[in-house]
Motif scaffolding. Structure first.
Motif, PDB file in Angstrom:
ATOM      1  N   MET A 135       1.939   5.547 -14.344  1.00  0.00           N
ATOM      2  CA  MET A 135       2.974   6.586 -14.305  1.00  0.00           C
ATOM      3  C   MET A 135       2.760   7.435 -13.057  1.00  0.00           C
ATOM      4  O   MET A 135       1.672   7.975 -12.839  1.00  0.00           O
ATOM      5  CB  MET A 135       2.866   7.471 -15.545  1.00  0.00           C
ATOM      6  N   MET A 136       3.815   7.539 -12.265  1.00  0.00           N
ATOM      7  CA  MET A 136       3.779   8.390 -11.071  1.00  0.00           C
ATOM      8  C   MET A 136       4.744   9.534 -11.385  1.00  0.00           C
ATOM      9  O   MET A 136       5.954   9.328 -11.476  1.00  0.00           O
ATOM     10  CB  MET A 136       4.226   7.590  -9.854  1.00  0.00           C
ATOM     11  N   ILE A 137       4.180  10.731 -11.559  1.00  0.00           N
ATOM     12  CA  ILE A 137       4.999  11.791 -12.166  1.00  0.00           C
ATOM     13  C   ILE A 137       5.174  12.971 -11.201  1.00  0.00           C
ATOM     14  O   ILE A 137       4.225  13.403 -10.546  1.00  0.00           O
ATOM     15  CB  ILE A 137       4.352  12.295 -13.486  1.00  0.00           C
ATOM     16  N   LEU A 156       5.005  -4.666 -11.790  1.00  0.00           N
ATOM     17  CA  LEU A 156       6.372  -4.703 -12.326  1.00  0.00           C
ATOM     18  C   LEU A 156       6.909  -3.281 -12.470  1.00  0.00           C
ATOM     19  O   LEU A 156       6.416  -2.492 -13.285  1.00  0.00           O
ATOM     20  CB  LEU A 156       6.332  -5.427 -13.679  1.00  0.00           C
ATOM     21  N   ARG A 157       7.918  -2.965 -11.673  1.00  0.00           N
ATOM     22  CA  ARG A 157       8.460  -1.597 -11.647  1.00  0.00           C
ATOM     23  C   ARG A 157       9.577  -1.450 -12.684  1.00  0.00           C
ATOM     24  O   ARG A 157      10.508  -2.258 -12.712  1.00  0.00           O
ATOM     25  CB  ARG A 157       8.999  -1.328 -10.245  1.00  0.00           C
ATOM     26  N   LEU A 158       9.493  -0.396 -13.479  1.00  0.00           N
ATOM     27  CA  LEU A 158      10.395  -0.285 -14.619  1.00  0.00           C
ATOM     28  C   LEU A 158      11.371   0.885 -14.547  1.00  0.00           C
ATOM     29  O   LEU A 158      12.009   1.211 -15.555  1.00  0.00           O
ATOM     30  CB  LEU A 158       9.568  -0.175 -15.912  1.00  0.00           C
ATOM     31  N   SER A 216      -1.800   3.524  -0.249  1.00  0.00           N
ATOM     32  CA  SER A 216      -1.071   3.852   0.994  1.00  0.00           C
ATOM     33  C   SER A 216       0.393   4.195   0.786  1.00  0.00           C
ATOM     34  O   SER A 216       0.965   4.947   1.555  1.00  0.00           O
ATOM     35  CB  SER A 216      -1.164   2.689   1.987  1.00  0.00           C
ATOM     36  N   ASP A 217       1.041   3.594  -0.227  1.00  0.00           N
ATOM     37  CA  ASP A 217       2.485   3.756  -0.412  1.00  0.00           C
ATOM     38  C   ASP A 217       3.300   3.274   0.793  1.00  0.00           C
ATOM     39  O   ASP A 217       4.447   3.678   0.983  1.00  0.00           O
ATOM     40  CB  ASP A 217       2.850   5.208  -0.749  1.00  0.00           C
ATOM     41  N   CYS A 218       2.690   2.402   1.604  1.00  0.00           N
ATOM     42  CA  CYS A 218       3.402   1.903   2.796  1.00  0.00           C
ATOM     43  C   CYS A 218       4.723   1.248   2.421  1.00  0.00           C
ATOM     44  O   CYS A 218       4.807   0.539   1.421  1.00  0.00           O
ATOM     45  CB  CYS A 218       2.583   0.821   3.488  1.00  0.00           C
ATOM     46  N   CYS A 232      -3.319   9.908  -3.206  1.00  0.00           N
ATOM     47  CA  CYS A 232      -2.756  11.179  -2.762  1.00  0.00           C
ATOM     48  C   CYS A 232      -1.346  10.813  -2.335  1.00  0.00           C
ATOM     49  O   CYS A 232      -1.105  10.331  -1.234  1.00  0.00           O
ATOM     50  CB  CYS A 232      -3.565  11.767  -1.612  1.00  0.00           C
ATOM     51  N   TRP A 233      -0.440  11.011  -3.245  1.00  0.00           N
ATOM     52  CA  TRP A 233       0.892  10.411  -3.182  1.00  0.00           C
ATOM     53  C   TRP A 233       1.830  11.216  -2.294  1.00  0.00           C
ATOM     54  O   TRP A 233       2.013  12.412  -2.524  1.00  0.00           O
ATOM     55  CB  TRP A 233       1.407  10.311  -4.619  1.00  0.00           C
ATOM     56  N   TRP A 234       2.395  10.555  -1.270  1.00  0.00           N
ATOM     57  CA  TRP A 234       3.587  11.022  -0.555  1.00  0.00           C
ATOM     58  C   TRP A 234       3.335  12.365   0.152  1.00  0.00           C
ATOM     59  O   TRP A 234       2.747  12.386   1.214  1.00  0.00           O
ATOM     60  CB  TRP A 234       4.711  11.115  -1.581  1.00  0.00           C
ATOM     61  N   ILE A 238      -3.644  -0.271  -3.952  1.00  0.00           N
ATOM     62  CA  ILE A 238      -3.120  -0.526  -5.301  1.00  0.00           C
ATOM     63  C   ILE A 238      -1.647  -0.176  -5.502  1.00  0.00           C
ATOM     64  O   ILE A 238      -1.066  -0.538  -6.518  1.00  0.00           O
ATOM     65  CB  ILE A 238      -3.987   0.179  -6.371  1.00  0.00           C
ATOM     66  N   HIS A 239      -1.046   0.558  -4.554  1.00  0.00           N
ATOM     67  CA  HIS A 239       0.407   0.788  -4.663  1.00  0.00           C
ATOM     68  C   HIS A 239       1.037   0.884  -3.280  1.00  0.00           C
ATOM     69  O   HIS A 239       0.727   1.800  -2.503  1.00  0.00           O
ATOM     70  CB  HIS A 239       0.706   2.056  -5.469  1.00  0.00           C
ATOM     71  N   THR A 240       1.899  -0.085  -3.001  1.00  0.00           N
ATOM     72  CA  THR A 240       2.671  -0.074  -1.753  1.00  0.00           C
ATOM     73  C   THR A 240       4.093  -0.523  -2.086  1.00  0.00           C
ATOM     74  O   THR A 240       4.370  -0.958  -3.212  1.00  0.00           O
ATOM     75  CB  THR A 240       2.108  -1.064  -0.710  1.00  0.00           C
ATOM     76  N   HIS A 241       4.945  -0.449  -1.078  1.00  0.00           N
ATOM     77  CA  HIS A 241       6.294  -1.019  -1.193  1.00  0.00           C
ATOM     78  C   HIS A 241       6.428  -2.171  -0.197  1.00  0.00           C
ATOM     79  O   HIS A 241       7.514  -2.457   0.286  1.00  0.00           O
ATOM     80  CB  HIS A 241       7.339   0.069  -0.941  1.00  0.00           C
ATOM     81  N   LEU A 242       5.311  -2.795   0.108  1.00  0.00           N
ATOM     82  CA  LEU A 242       5.316  -3.930   1.038  1.00  0.00           C
ATOM     83  C   LEU A 242       5.655  -5.209   0.275  1.00  0.00           C
ATOM     84  O   LEU A 242       5.573  -5.251  -0.955  1.00  0.00           O
ATOM     85  CB  LEU A 242       3.940  -4.063   1.705  1.00  0.00           C
TER      86      LEU A 242
HETATM   87 ZN    ZN Z   1       5.632   4.406  -4.020  1.00  0.00          ZN
END
Ligand code: ZN
Ligand code: FIX
Length: 414
Positions: free
Chosen positions: A257-259, A169-171, A354-356, A324-326, A25-29
């Protein structure tokens, strides 16, 4: 529970978790249509910012020496520091080796030029499909920035979308660097003002609507610093309350929100220089209480916040927590956090993303996370079994599908 039944349960749970296709659900691919924005291959794996941070700790060479190198030379330097001069036992280093192993490559020779040869036969398109297949990932959510000068023209031109890639959409520039972004929006024909007066909020909503449509975005998202507080009268909060949330209500879009990130704590490390600090979970609770018609998705970077965040999600059905972020994406922490979340929230959580940044990483990140999730579930189903409640294979499949993205899909559904 009899040991025979336990062995069968264990096998079923591990098989199902291993084989269930994931929605990451969240990557940078990027969809392969983005061309040079698609990062893949051994040199990208070695120059992942997680490894850059680790390699910099290994000697005292000035940072500028590293940044002046081209990518292959940077990769060679990191290979030497982290793989040849010491054993690569950190999670990020292990990830490179797991990836190569899953690709069927032999790492025993420790021969970087030979490893590079194996990547020559692929194109971004063929390699994308190969990686999705070995990772058993059915859908990948990108992080899309209309403010990025390389990315925006691709959206504006339009392209044939890969069926596995969806958009978010990244804000961050809009919410955290408003003065600059206001100028950009104005230039693109939106009647916004730096002081937020006039039609600004309506025009920001129009911008969000236009780009959500253009990208067919699934949700909008921001990363916030640990100091963020719901009660502060800041430009960020006014934009959230007057533009992002009304837009979300009107268009059925959740807000993620990723805080907890502290950007640029060590600027010498550039993108690898970010750190973390605990944040304020009550602010998220206040937001969820104040806007019950909005749906919120949240992850936090500090280990210290994880318990309170689970409790917040118990209290607010409009809050879905994930990942489990970063710096939390390490086996010991994934296990601890996943067990706690399942104990407090049952199946209503997305334990991992994954945050790949590099396509190939999908293979290792999911390969490392799946057995941890399976271990926790095996224990929980065994506890149920001890009460006389025996789960069937199809019930395990249903639950695992939910945990690996299905619950998230239902949560964000319009
Ligand atoms: Zn990320
Ligand atoms: O803000 C984010 O989405 C972070 O995940 C990234 O900025 C970060 O660089 C990262 O790759 C963490 O895994």
């Amino acid at each position: 529970m009899s040991s025979e039944r336990h062995a069968t349960l264990r096998q079923v749970v591990h098989e199902v978790v291993d084989q269930t296709p994931v929605f990451d659900i969240h990557t940078h691919l990027f969809d392969p249509a983005f061309g040079s924005l698609v990062l893949w291959g051994i040199d990208e794996l070695l120059t992942y910012h997680y490894l850059i941070a680790e390699a910099f700790r290994c000697n005292r060479e000035p940072a500028e020496h590293f940044w002046r190198l081209d990518k292959p030379a940077q990769a060679e330097w990191i290979w030497r520091q982290l793989f040849l001069e010491r054993s690569p036992i950190s999670e990020s280093c292990r990830g490179v080796l797991t990836t190569l192993q899953l690709l069927g490559l032999d790492v025993r020779q420790r021969d970087l030029p030979a490893l590079r040869q194996h990547f020559l036969k692929w194109t971004p398109e063929t390699y994308t499909d190969r990686i999705l297949e070995i990772s058993r990932v059915r859908k990948v959510c990108m992080t899309n920035l209309p403010f990025d000068d390389e990315e925006r023209p691709v959206w504006e031109r339009g392209f044939q979308r890969h069926p596995a890639f969806v958009s978010a959409l990244r804000l961050d520039p809009l919410l955290l660097d408003w003065e600059k972004t206001a100028g950009q929006l104005h230039h693109w024909g939106y009647e916004v003002r730096a002081d937020l007066s006039g039609q600004t909020f309506g025009e920001v909503r129009r911008f969000l609507s236009d780009w959500t449509q253009k990208m067919d975005s699934q949700y909008c998202m921001v990363s916030l610093p640990p100091e963020w507080r719901f009660s502060d009268n800041t430009v960020t909060n006014r934009l959230i309350e007057e533009a992002v949330l009304p837009f979300g209500r009107d268009h059925g879009q959740a807000f993620a929100m990723m805080i907890g990130v502290r950007r640029g704590v060590n600027p010498q490390l550039r993108m690898a220089g970010d750190s973390l600090a605990p944040t304020d979970v009550p602010s998220v609770e206040a937001l969820c209480a104040a806007f019950p018609e909005n749906r919120f998705i949240c992850t936090m970077l500090a280990r210290e916040n994880q318990h309170a965040l689970c409790v917040a999600s118990r209290k607010f059905r409009n809050l879905h927590i994930f990942g489990c972020w970063w710096f939390l994406n390490n086996p010991s922490l994934i296990e601890e956090i996943t067990r706690m979340r399942i104990e407090l929230l049952g199946i209503g959580v997305t334990p991992q993303h994954s945050d790949c940044r590099v396509l190939d990483q999908l293979a290792y990140k999911w390969h490392h996370s799946r057995p941890i999730l399976a271990g926790v579930l095996e224990e929980k189903y065994a506890d149920l079994s001890d009460t006389g409640w025996h789960v069937t294979r199809s019930e395990v499949e249903r639950d695992v599908h939910a945990l690996l993205g299905g619950a998230f899909e239902s949560f964000i559904k319009h």
